[in-house]
Design a protein around this motif. Structure first.
Motif, PDB file in Angstrom:
ATOM      1  N   ASN A  89       0.858  -1.187   0.000  1.00  0.00           N
ATOM      2  CA  ASN A  89       0.000   0.000   0.000  1.00  0.00           C
ATOM      3  C   ASN A  89       0.894   1.238   0.000  1.00  0.00           C
ATOM      4  O   ASN A  89       1.071   1.897   1.027  1.00  0.00           O
ATOM      5  N   PRO A  90       1.506   1.566  -1.148  1.00  0.00           N
ATOM      6  CA  PRO A  90       2.477   2.670  -1.197  1.00  0.00           C
ATOM      7  C   PRO A  90       1.842   4.018  -0.828  1.00  0.00           C
ATOM      8  O   PRO A  90       0.754   4.348  -1.284  1.00  0.00           O
ATOM      9  N   THR A  91       2.567   4.786  -0.002  1.00  0.00           N
ATOM     10  CA  THR A  91       2.119   6.123   0.373  1.00  0.00           C
ATOM     11  C   THR A  91       3.276   7.111   0.243  1.00  0.00           C
ATOM     12  O   THR A  91       4.442   6.718   0.190  1.00  0.00           O
ATOM     13  N   ASN A  98      -1.310  12.579  -4.903  1.00  0.00           N
ATOM     14  CA  ASN A  98      -1.229  13.445  -6.079  1.00  0.00           C
ATOM     15  C   ASN A  98      -0.962  14.864  -5.585  1.00  0.00           C
ATOM     16  O   ASN A  98      -1.878  15.617  -5.271  1.00  0.00           O
ATOM     17  N   TYR A  99       0.327  15.235  -5.534  1.00  0.00           N
ATOM     18  CA  TYR A  99       0.744  16.468  -4.866  1.00  0.00           C
ATOM     19  C   TYR A  99       1.322  17.455  -5.878  1.00  0.00           C
ATOM     20  O   TYR A  99       1.976  17.058  -6.855  1.00  0.00           O
ATOM     21  N   SER A 100       1.104  18.741  -5.638  1.00  0.00           N
ATOM     22  CA  SER A 100       1.713  19.800  -6.446  1.00  0.00           C
ATOM     23  C   SER A 100       2.435  20.755  -5.510  1.00  0.00           C
ATOM     24  O   SER A 100       1.884  21.147  -4.470  1.00  0.00           O
ATOM     25  N   GLY A 147       8.079  19.616 -13.511  1.00  0.00           N
ATOM     26  CA  GLY A 147       7.332  18.648 -14.296  1.00  0.00           C
ATOM     27  C   GLY A 147       6.558  17.701 -13.395  1.00  0.00           C
ATOM     28  O   GLY A 147       6.575  17.823 -12.172  1.00  0.00           O
ATOM     29  N   THR A 148       5.861  16.750 -14.015  1.00  0.00           N
ATOM     30  CA  THR A 148       5.083  15.769 -13.268  1.00  0.00           C
ATOM     31  C   THR A 148       5.857  14.460 -13.169  1.00  0.00           C
ATOM     32  O   THR A 148       6.245  13.880 -14.189  1.00  0.00           O
ATOM     33  N   HIS A 149       6.080  14.027 -11.949  1.00  0.00           N
ATOM     34  CA  HIS A 149       6.835  12.813 -11.671  1.00  0.00           C
ATOM     35  C   HIS A 149       5.863  11.717 -11.228  1.00  0.00           C
ATOM     36  O   HIS A 149       4.976  11.968 -10.401  1.00  0.00           O
ATOM     37  N   HIS A 150       6.049  10.513 -11.771  1.00  0.00           N
ATOM     38  CA  HIS A 150       5.276   9.356 -11.327  1.00  0.00           C
ATOM     39  C   HIS A 150       6.192   8.418 -10.545  1.00  0.00           C
ATOM     40  O   HIS A 150       7.343   8.195 -10.938  1.00  0.00           O
ATOM     41  N   ILE A 151       5.662   7.890  -9.459  1.00  0.00           N
ATOM     42  CA  ILE A 151       6.433   6.971  -8.615  1.00  0.00           C
ATOM     43  C   ILE A 151       5.650   5.679  -8.466  1.00  0.00           C
ATOM     44  O   ILE A 151       4.492   5.686  -8.030  1.00  0.00           O
ATOM     45  N   GLN A 152       6.264   4.568  -8.849  1.00  0.00           N
ATOM     46  CA  GLN A 152       5.645   3.247  -8.745  1.00  0.00           C
ATOM     47  C   GLN A 152       6.547   2.328  -7.927  1.00  0.00           C
ATOM     48  O   GLN A 152       7.775   2.385  -8.051  1.00  0.00           O
ATOM     49  N   TYR A 172       0.352  -5.267 -12.577  1.00  0.00           N
ATOM     50  CA  TYR A 172      -0.324  -4.594 -11.467  1.00  0.00           C
ATOM     51  C   TYR A 172      -0.483  -3.106 -11.750  1.00  0.00           C
ATOM     52  O   TYR A 172      -1.554  -2.515 -11.525  1.00  0.00           O
ATOM     53  N   TRP A 173       0.588  -2.465 -12.263  1.00  0.00           N
ATOM     54  CA  TRP A 173       0.569  -1.020 -12.453  1.00  0.00           C
ATOM     55  C   TRP A 173      -0.155  -0.592 -13.716  1.00  0.00           C
ATOM     56  O   TRP A 173      -0.321   0.609 -13.968  1.00  0.00           O
ATOM     57  N   GLN A 174      -0.628  -1.547 -14.514  1.00  0.00           N
ATOM     58  CA  GLN A 174      -1.477  -1.188 -15.641  1.00  0.00           C
ATOM     59  C   GLN A 174      -2.826  -0.672 -15.169  1.00  0.00           C
ATOM     60  O   GLN A 174      -3.473   0.144 -15.833  1.00  0.00           O
ATOM     61  N   ASP A 175      -3.264  -1.144 -14.009  1.00  0.00           N
ATOM     62  CA  ASP A 175      -4.556  -0.725 -13.462  1.00  0.00           C
ATOM     63  C   ASP A 175      -4.421   0.212 -12.270  1.00  0.00           C
ATOM     64  O   ASP A 175      -5.286   1.060 -12.047  1.00  0.00           O
ATOM     65  N   ALA A 176      -3.358   0.060 -11.501  1.00  0.00           N
ATOM     66  CA  ALA A 176      -3.178   0.893 -10.305  1.00  0.00           C
ATOM     67  C   ALA A 176      -2.650   2.275 -10.680  1.00  0.00           C
ATOM     68  O   ALA A 176      -1.863   2.423 -11.624  1.00  0.00           O
ATOM     69  N   GLU A 177      -3.102   3.303  -9.947  1.00  0.00           N
ATOM     70  CA  GLU A 177      -2.634   4.667 -10.169  1.00  0.00           C
ATOM     71  C   GLU A 177      -1.290   4.875  -9.480  1.00  0.00           C
ATOM     72  O   GLU A 177      -1.140   4.547  -8.306  1.00  0.00           O
ATOM     73  N   PRO A 178      -0.307   5.447 -10.187  1.00  0.00           N
ATOM     74  CA  PRO A 178       0.975   5.717  -9.524  1.00  0.00           C
ATOM     75  C   PRO A 178       0.853   6.892  -8.565  1.00  0.00           C
ATOM     76  O   PRO A 178      -0.076   7.700  -8.674  1.00  0.00           O
ATOM     77  N   LEU A 179       1.784   6.979  -7.628  1.00  0.00           N
ATOM     78  CA  LEU A 179       1.916   8.208  -6.861  1.00  0.00           C
ATOM     79  C   LEU A 179       2.396   9.297  -7.810  1.00  0.00           C
ATOM     80  O   LEU A 179       3.201   9.029  -8.710  1.00  0.00           O
ATOM     81  N   SER A 180       1.902  10.505  -7.641  1.00  0.00           N
ATOM     82  CA  SER A 180       2.227  11.571  -8.586  1.00  0.00           C
ATOM     83  C   SER A 180       2.566  12.855  -7.839  1.00  0.00           C
ATOM     84  O   SER A 180       1.905  13.210  -6.859  1.00  0.00           O
ATOM     85  N   VAL A 181       3.617  13.548  -8.305  1.00  0.00           N
ATOM     86  CA  VAL A 181       3.974  14.848  -7.746  1.00  0.00           C
ATOM     87  C   VAL A 181       4.357  15.779  -8.886  1.00  0.00           C
ATOM     88  O   VAL A 181       5.117  15.399  -9.779  1.00  0.00           O
ATOM     89  N   THR A 182       3.792  16.977  -8.883  1.00  0.00           N
ATOM     90  CA  THR A 182       4.064  17.967  -9.925  1.00  0.00           C
ATOM     91  C   THR A 182       4.851  19.128  -9.324  1.00  0.00           C
ATOM     92  O   THR A 182       4.393  19.769  -8.371  1.00  0.00           O
ATOM     93  N   ILE A 183       6.037  19.374  -9.889  1.00  0.00           N
ATOM     94  CA  ILE A 183       6.897  20.470  -9.432  1.00  0.00           C
ATOM     95  C   ILE A 183       6.678  21.667 -10.358  1.00  0.00           C
ATOM     96  O   ILE A 183       6.793  21.546 -11.580  1.00  0.00           O
ATOM     97  N   SER A 184       6.361  22.804  -9.786  1.00  0.00           N
ATOM     98  CA  SER A 184       6.029  23.996 -10.560  1.00  0.00           C
ATOM     99  C   SER A 184       7.257  24.580 -11.262  1.00  0.00           C
ATOM    100  O   SER A 184       8.398  24.316 -10.871  1.00  0.00           O
ATOM    101  N   GLU A 185       7.003  25.398 -12.280  1.00  0.00           N
ATOM    102  CA  GLU A 185       8.072  26.146 -12.920  1.00  0.00           C
ATOM    103  C   GLU A 185       8.572  27.225 -11.959  1.00  0.00           C
ATOM    104  O   GLU A 185       7.863  27.646 -11.039  1.00  0.00           O
ATOM    105  N   SER A 186       9.798  27.672 -12.176  1.00  0.00           N
ATOM    106  CA  SER A 186      10.410  28.621 -11.241  1.00  0.00           C
ATOM    107  C   SER A 186       9.907  30.050 -11.451  1.00  0.00           C
ATOM    108  O   SER A 186       9.404  30.408 -12.521  1.00  0.00           O
ATOM    109  N   LYS A 187      10.071  30.835 -10.385  1.00  0.00           N
ATOM    110  CA  LYS A 187       9.715  32.256 -10.433  1.00  0.00           C
ATOM    111  C   LYS A 187      10.557  33.002  -9.420  1.00  0.00           C
ATOM    112  O   LYS A 187      10.735  32.530  -8.292  1.00  0.00           O
TER     113      LYS A 187
END
Length: 241
Positions: free
Chosen positions: A27-29, A44-46, A100-105, A123-138
């Motif tokens: 149960n990945p977290t 699913n984090y930004s 960018g958007t990173h996926h972690i499986q 398994y990962w064809q159906d399961a949703e990966p953990l996802s994190v989106t890093i914003s562009e710089s400012k």
């Protein structure tokens, strides 16, 4: 006469069903910590770089199975679908510095004799990966500040809203080119003093070199007006709009 037979069948089915649920599971977290030290658990984090993620497998019913773990990190939109990073711990930690958007499986394999339980491609064809989106710089720097202890613009620092900076260095000079102050954290800044004494009112110069998570390079050079006698009624009046 048939009731004892039916009862045996029911008990046998229950035992089989119970044992079937004893195979290993995962149960990945993910828990993310931003530059301010704030934490949030999310699938699913930004956020803004640098951002540290703590990834945990949470295996259950491992028992006497031998466990193999493989965390795979991929960046969406890359020409290659191959992971840019693989970690082999049950739990792992990584700091994201690229926009960018990173996926972690989590690929996990449990073996016991000839028995194998695998959480891999199928398994990962159906399961949703953990996802994190890093914003562009400012990054923007103001052109003035008023260090008069009124708690408004008392510190010369990056404007609010800066984000995803993986490198930062700022230096303040006086009009003769003498270095007055420098700092390496965009959350830091200059309080308007030099060698423990208040610097004189006037025009100074700031040089900022920084790099964003999106690869953007910042070379900012501009005047800085130190307005010590200024009393702010509107804090925005001492900075560029």
């Amino acid at each position: 006469m048939r009731r004892p037979y039916l009862l045996c069948l029911i008990l046998a089915w229950c035992c089989i069903s119970a044992s079937a649920q004893d195979y290993p599971t995962i149960n990945p977290t993910a828990i993310y910590t931003n530059a301010k030290g704030e934490q949030e658990e999310s699938s699913n984090y930004s956020g803004s770089a640098p951002l540290t993620g703590r990834f945990e497998a949470h295996p259950e019913n491992v028992g006497s199975y031998n466990a193999y773990y493989e965390w795979r990190f991929t960046l969406v939109g890359e020409e290659s679908d191959e992971p840019y990073l693989i970690r082999y711990e049950e739990d792992t930690e990584y700091t994201f510095t690229k926009a960018g958007t990173h996926h972690i499986q989590l690929y996990a394999i449990f073996t016991q004799g000839n028995d194998t339980i695998a959480y891999t491609d199928e398994y990962w064809q159906d399961a949703e990966p953990l996802s994190v989106t890093i914003s562009e710089s400012k990054l923007e720097m103001p052109n003035a500040f008023s260090p008069n202890n009124d708690k408004i613009n008392d510190i010369y620092q990056a404007k609010d809203g800066y984000q995803s900076l993986v490198e930062f260095h700022a230096t303040i000079y006086n009009r003769w080119g003498q270095k007055i102050y420098e700092w390496d954290d965009p959350a830091g800044g200059w309080d308007g003093t030099f060698h423990g004494k208040d610097a004189k009112e006037g025009v100074y110069f700031v040089l900022v070199k920084a790099k964003g998570a999106d690869g953007r390079i910042y070379n900012i050079r501009r005047d800085v007006n130190l307005l010590r006698g200024y009393r702010n009624q509107d804090s925005s009046s001492t900075t560029d709009q």
